[in-house]
Design an enzyme around this catalytic site. Structure first.
Site, PDB file in Angstrom:
ATOM      1  N   HIS A   8       0.420  -1.442  -0.116  1.00 29.43           N
ATOM      2  CA  HIS A   8      -0.215   0.276  -0.283  1.00 29.43           C
ATOM      3  C   HIS A   8       0.563   1.418   0.108  1.00 29.43           C
ATOM      4  CE1 HIS A   8      -3.841   2.370   2.141  1.00 29.43           C
ATOM      5  NE2 HIS A   8      -3.044   3.100   0.963  1.00 29.43           N
ATOM      6  N   HIS A  10       1.576   4.492  -2.768  1.00 29.26           N
ATOM      7  CA  HIS A  10       1.514   5.339  -4.004  1.00 29.26           C
ATOM      8  C   HIS A  10       2.248   5.697  -5.204  1.00 29.26           C
ATOM      9  CE1 HIS A  10      -3.047   5.275  -2.968  1.00 29.26           C
ATOM     10  NE2 HIS A  10      -2.444   5.324  -1.678  1.00 29.26           N
ATOM     11  N   HIS A 188      -9.408   0.749  -1.245  1.00 28.19           N
ATOM     12  CA  HIS A 188      -9.608   1.907  -0.673  1.00 28.19           C
ATOM     13  C   HIS A 188     -10.747   1.926  -0.078  1.00 28.19           C
ATOM     14  CE1 HIS A 188      -5.242   3.287  -1.009  1.00 28.19           C
ATOM     15  NE2 HIS A 188      -5.251   4.205  -0.545  1.00 28.19           N
ATOM     16  N   GLU A 191     -11.207   3.754   5.238  1.00 30.79           N
ATOM     17  CA  GLU A 191      -9.845   5.305   5.867  1.00 30.79           C
ATOM     18  C   GLU A 191     -11.099   6.192   6.571  1.00 30.79           C
ATOM     19  OE1 GLU A 191      -7.502   6.931   2.621  1.00 30.79           O
ATOM     20  OE2 GLU A 191      -6.744   7.582   3.701  1.00 30.79           O
ATOM     21  N   ASP A 270       2.114   4.213   2.554  1.00 32.80           N
ATOM     22  CA  ASP A 270       1.026   5.368   1.851  1.00 32.80           C
ATOM     23  C   ASP A 270       1.432   5.909   0.569  1.00 32.80           C
ATOM     24  OD1 ASP A 270      -1.799   5.637   1.409  1.00 32.80           O
ATOM     25  OD2 ASP A 270      -2.095   6.136   2.622  1.00 32.80           O
ATOM     26  N   ASP A 271       2.350   7.174   1.814  1.00 33.52           N
ATOM     27  CA  ASP A 271       2.340   8.719   0.870  1.00 33.52           C
ATOM     28  C   ASP A 271       3.742   8.874   1.194  1.00 33.52           C
ATOM     29  OD1 ASP A 271       0.301   8.822  -1.436  1.00 33.52           O
ATOM     30  OD2 ASP A 271      -0.617   8.908   0.433  1.00 33.52           O
TER      31      ASP A 271
END
Ligand code: ADE
Ligand code: ZN
Length: 336
Positions: A8, A10, A188, A191, A270-271
Site C-alpha cells: 500500500h 502510491h 481503499h 479510511e 501510503d505516501d
C-alpha cells in the site's frame, strides 16, 4: 533486516520535495518555493482532502517517461534499503492523463524502473492501476480501456482518492471487467468512509484486499467476515496520524485490536514523502508506540507476504526466510 512486502503505497506519494524541485526545474514548472524544507513545511494536513490537494498539485512536475522512471527508481531504491523485497505500487493514471500525459510514458517509465531495480537489488515490483473514485465510474472505465494496451505492465486495479460520497458500488461494472481481464482487485475502504464501504468493496467489487480498513473495526460482523475469509488489511500508521484518520498518538492506534481479532494485517507507508517515512519508519514508529516484540514484528512481516500477489512458491519462500530470521533473532537473544 526483516524482509517485508509493501502493498500500500502510491507512487505519486513518493515524490520527495528534493525530486519535486529537480523535476519542476527540468520541466520548467513553477512551484510556490524551490526550497525543499519550505515545501515540506506545508505538509500539515487536516484530513484526506487537504492532503490530496497538495499531492495532485505537486504531481504536475512529473511529465516524461524519464521522470516516471526516476520517481519509481528512487522509491524502489529506498524501499529496498528498508527491507522491501516485493513492492506493489499504486499508480494514479488519471492524475497524469488528465494533464495530457500519454499512458505509454507512465507505463514505460515505471516498467523500466522496476526491471532495473530488480536486476540491481532483487526487489520484485508490480503496478496496481488505481482509479480516482471522485472522477466517477465512466472515467474509471475509460482509464481501464486506455491502460489495457499495457496489460503486461500492471497486475491489478485499485480505488483511491476522496472516499466519502464515492461508494465502491459505483464501480461495479469496471471491477467486473477488470476481473474478466484476470486482474487482481483491491480498494481503499474504511479510511474515512464507514464499514458499509468495506462491505461493498467485498461484496460488490469482489476485492481480494482492503486498503486501510480501519473503520471496519466498528462492525463486529464485518470483523468476523474479514477474519473468516482471511481478507488482508493494509494499514498505514503514519498516514493515519498525518491525515487524522487515526489517533494523534500511535499508542492509541487500532492495530492491536486488529491483531487481537486475528486479522491479516500488515504495515505500509501510503505516501512516504508526505507522511514522515517509508515502510521501515512506519514499522519502527508503531513498534515503539505499541511496544511490539520481535515475534509480533515477524508476524506482521509474514502477513505482508501472505497478503501479496506474489506467486505462491515465492510467498512461501519469503515467509520461510522470515521464520529463519525470527529463529536466528531468538537464538541470538538466548545467547546474548
Ligand atoms: N491517494 C494517495 N494517498 C491516498 C490515501 N491515503 N487515501 C486515498 N487516496 C489516496
Ligand atoms: Zn492509500
Amino acid at each position: 533486516m526483516l524482509p517485508v512486502a509493501e502493498l500500500h503505497m502510491h507512487l505519486e506519494g513518493s515524490l520527495e520535495a528534493e525530486t519535486l524541485v529537480t523535476l519542476a526545474q527540468r520541466n520548467r514548472i513553477s512551484l510556490p518555493s524551490y526550497d525543499p524544507d519550505v515545501l515540506r513545511a506545508r505538509y500539515v494536513f487536516d484530513d484526506l482532502q487537504s492532503f490530496l490537494d497538495v499531492y495532485y498539485e505537486h504531481i504536475a512536475v512529473v511529465r516524461t517517461a524519464e521522470d516516471f522512471y526516476d520517481l519509481a527508481r528512487a522509491y524502489l531504491t529506498r524501499a529496498s534499503a528498508a527491507g522491501v523485497r516485493r513492492a506493489e505500487m499504486f499508480v494514479d493514471l488519471q492524475s497524469h492523463t488528465q494533464r495530457g500525459i500519454a499512458p505509454a510514458a507512465v507505463f514505460e517509465g515505471v516498467s523500466a524502473a522496476i526491471a532495473d531495480a530488480e536486476s540491481e537489488s532483487g526487489i520484485s515490483g508490480a503496478v496496481i492501476l488505481s482509479f480516482l473514485r471522485d472522477l466517477g465510474p465512466e472515467a474509471a472505465a475509460a482509464t481501464l480501456s486506455a491502460a489495457l494496451p499495457f496489460r503486461d505492465s500492471f497486475i491489478g486495479v485499485g480505488l483511491d482518492s476522496a472516499e466519502v460520497g464515492y461508494p465502491p458500488s459505483l464501480f461495479e461494472a469496471v471491477y467486473r471487467r477488470a476481473a474478466a481481464e484476470g486482474l487482481h482487485r483491491v480498494a481503499h475502504a474504511g479510511e474515512e468512509g464507514g464499514p458499509d464501504y468495506v462491505w461493498e468493496a467485498l461484496d460488490v467489487l469482489g476485492v481480494e484486499r482492503i486498503d486501510h480498513g480501519n473503520r471496519a473495526m466498528e462492525d463486529p460482523a464485518l470483523v468476523a467476515r474479514l477474519r473468516d475469509d482471511r481478507i488482508p488489511l493494509t494499514v498505514c500508521p503514519l498516514s493515519n496520524r498525518a491525515l487524522k484518520t487515526g489517533p494523534a498518538d500511535l499508542a492509541d492506534h487500532i492495530l492491536p485490536a486488529m491483531l487481537a481479532e486475528d486479522l491479516l494485517v500488515s504495515i505500509h507507508s501510503d505516501d512516504p514523502a508526505y507522511f514522515g517515512g517509508y515502510v521501515d519508519d512506519n514499522i519502527a514508529a508503531i513498534r515503539d508506540a505499541l511496544a511490539l516484540d520481535d515475534a509480533q514484528l515477524a508476524q506482521l512481516a509474514r502477513n505482508s507476504f501472505a497478503s501479496s500477489f506474489l506467486p505462491e512458491e515465492q510467498r512461501s519462500a519469503r515467509i520461510a526466510e522470515i521464520d529463519r530470521f525470527a529463529g536466528a533473532t531468538e537464538s541470538a537473544d538466548v545467547r546474548g
